[in-house]
Design a protein around this motif. Structure first.
Motif, mmCIF file in Angstrom:
data_model
loop_
_atom_site.group_PDB
_atom_site.id
_atom_site.type_symbol
_atom_site.label_atom_id
_atom_site.label_comp_id
_atom_site.label_asym_id
_atom_site.label_seq_id
_atom_site.Cartn_x
_atom_site.Cartn_y
_atom_site.Cartn_z
ATOM 1 N N PHE A 158 0.724 -0.673 0.367
ATOM 2 C CA PHE A 158 -0.526 0.007 0.261
ATOM 3 C C PHE A 158 0.405 1.103 0.280
ATOM 4 O O PHE A 158 1.499 1.709 0.654
ATOM 5 N N VAL A 159 0.538 1.882 -0.478
ATOM 6 C CA VAL A 159 1.403 3.436 -0.625
ATOM 7 C C VAL A 159 0.697 4.059 -1.321
ATOM 8 O O VAL A 159 -0.657 4.537 -2.473
ATOM 9 N N SER A 160 1.040 5.806 -0.629
ATOM 10 C CA SER A 160 0.532 6.904 -0.229
ATOM 11 C C SER A 160 1.082 8.028 -0.037
ATOM 12 O O SER A 160 1.445 7.935 0.380
ATOM 13 N N GLN A 161 1.156 9.289 -0.652
ATOM 14 C CA GLN A 161 1.093 9.984 0.140
ATOM 15 C C GLN A 161 0.905 11.204 1.629
ATOM 16 O O GLN A 161 1.435 12.026 2.604
ATOM 17 N N ASN A 162 -0.074 9.839 2.430
ATOM 18 C CA ASN A 162 -1.228 10.196 3.524
ATOM 19 C C ASN A 162 -0.030 9.562 4.241
ATOM 20 O O ASN A 162 0.286 8.001 4.361
ATOM 21 N N ASN A 164 -1.262 8.361 6.801
ATOM 22 C CA ASN A 164 -2.423 6.452 7.367
ATOM 23 C C ASN A 164 -2.439 5.653 6.735
ATOM 24 O O ASN A 164 -3.552 4.798 6.541
ATOM 25 N N VAL A 165 -1.534 5.611 5.353
ATOM 26 C CA VAL A 165 -1.800 5.002 3.996
ATOM 27 C C VAL A 165 -1.855 3.200 4.997
ATOM 28 O O VAL A 165 -1.692 2.567 5.783
ATOM 29 N N GLY A 166 -2.664 2.675 4.056
ATOM 30 C CA GLY A 166 -2.709 0.808 4.686
ATOM 31 C C GLY A 166 -4.763 0.783 3.384
ATOM 32 O O GLY A 166 -4.678 1.037 2.243
ATOM 33 N N ALA A 167 -5.265 -0.682 3.685
ATOM 34 C CA ALA A 167 -6.806 -0.605 3.663
ATOM 35 C C ALA A 167 -7.514 0.721 3.759
ATOM 36 O O ALA A 167 -8.369 0.592 1.766
ATOM 37 N N LEU A 208 4.134 3.938 2.895
ATOM 38 C CA LEU A 208 3.929 2.334 2.522
ATOM 39 C C LEU A 208 4.030 1.572 3.774
ATOM 40 O O LEU A 208 4.818 1.989 4.941
ATOM 41 N N ARG A 209 3.420 0.293 3.579
ATOM 42 C CA ARG A 209 2.995 -0.413 4.176
ATOM 43 C C ARG A 209 2.644 -1.392 3.377
ATOM 44 O O ARG A 209 2.363 -1.669 2.884
ATOM 45 N N VAL A 210 3.536 -3.216 4.415
ATOM 46 C CA VAL A 210 2.768 -3.831 3.148
ATOM 47 C C VAL A 210 1.814 -4.918 3.797
ATOM 48 O O VAL A 210 1.155 -4.814 5.469
ATOM 49 N N GLY A 211 0.104 -5.400 3.064
ATOM 50 C CA GLY A 211 -0.797 -5.664 4.086
ATOM 51 C C GLY A 211 -0.199 -6.881 3.568
ATOM 52 O O GLY A 211 -0.748 -7.451 2.221
ATOM 53 N N ALA A 212 -1.148 -7.890 3.840
ATOM 54 C CA ALA A 212 -1.121 -9.462 3.668
ATOM 55 C C ALA A 212 -2.905 -10.037 4.032
ATOM 56 O O ALA A 212 -2.584 -9.516 5.368
ATOM 57 N N ARG A 213 -3.236 -11.143 3.943
ATOM 58 C CA ARG A 213 -4.930 -11.127 3.823
ATOM 59 C C ARG A 213 -5.267 -12.403 3.989
ATOM 60 O O ARG A 213 -4.796 -12.985 2.688
ATOM 61 N N THR A 214 -6.209 -13.616 4.498
ATOM 62 C CA THR A 214 -6.640 -14.243 4.490
ATOM 63 C C THR A 214 -7.908 -14.371 4.255
ATOM 64 O O THR A 214 -8.354 -13.256 4.365
#
Length: 231
Positions: A158-162, A164-167, A208-214
């Protein structure tokens, strides 16, 4: 007819007088606070707000099966509520990217603190951000887990200029997703993922942050901490 008007007049007086009654209940002022601790890392459970997790409270001071109350936890895994009545409560974290947690019972009178150890659906490790050029970076990482649960369905950077980046907040064009529905979980957990993020503006700060989900019921993501990056 006069009797009807009389009764209507009396009813209006009663309604009017009932509206003048003052609510003399004291504002609840007890405090409940605490945090979720990631069983894998031993640190606070990282998520986002909203849609990270909720705290369910049941006051059992007077009833065995009371109506539950809810409030949202914070992105750093902590929770805080300063508007609670005194009483005995069952407290349970719910709807997060973690396996079901055992409730805890405590008396809230003043400032009450309670922590929970949670087992995340997934853990993201070996995170590395490599600059390729002024407009491109490569993000690499691995997925792991301590307990088998639902099928792993996707992962993304996830990438953003904010900050609070996330889903909830991300630049869709700069946040590539990897669909893992057709890949076995065994193979996924053996893989080092590498995702290229392109078309970044030189001199601009990105988060940026990495996210993964089930395939969990709420489709919640497990996340890394947020990384600040400036090309």
């Amino acid at each position: 007819m006069k009797k009807i008007l009389y009764y209507v007049f009396i009813a209006l007086i009663l309604i009017s007088s009932s509206c003048d009654k003052i609510d003399n209940y004291e504002i609840p002022k007890e405090i409940l606070q605490g945090k979720l601790i990631d069983e894998i890392t031993g640190e606070s459970f990282i998520t986002e707000q909203p849609n990270g997790f909720r705290i369910m409270m049941k006051e059992i001071s007077y009833k065995d099966n009371p109506q539950p109350e809810y409030f949202w936890g914070k992105a750093d895994g902590t929770f805080y509520n300063k508007r609670i009545f005194k009483g005995k409560y069952e407290i349970t974290p719910i709807e997060g990217a973690f396996f079901p947690v055992e409730k805890k019972t405590l008396d809230i009178d003043g400032n009450a603190t309670v922590d929970f150890i949670v087992t995340p659906y997934l853990s993201i490790s070996e995170l590395s951000v490599k600059t390729i050029n002024d407009q491109t970076i490569e993000v690499s990482y691995r997925l792991s887990r301590n307990k088998v649960g639902d099928k792993i369905i996707d992962t993304r950077v996830f990438v953003s200029q904010n900050p609070n980046v996330g889903a909830n907040i991300f630049d869709n064009k700069k946040s590539p997703i990897i669909n893992l529905n057709a890949t076995s979980d065994v193979d996924i957990l053996k893989t080092t993922f590498r995702q290229t993020i392109s078309n970044l503006e030189k001199g601009t700060t990105y988060y940026l942050r990495v996210g993964a989900r089930t395939n969990n019921l709420q489709k919640r993501y497990n996340f890394t901490k947020i990384i600040e990056h400036k090309n």
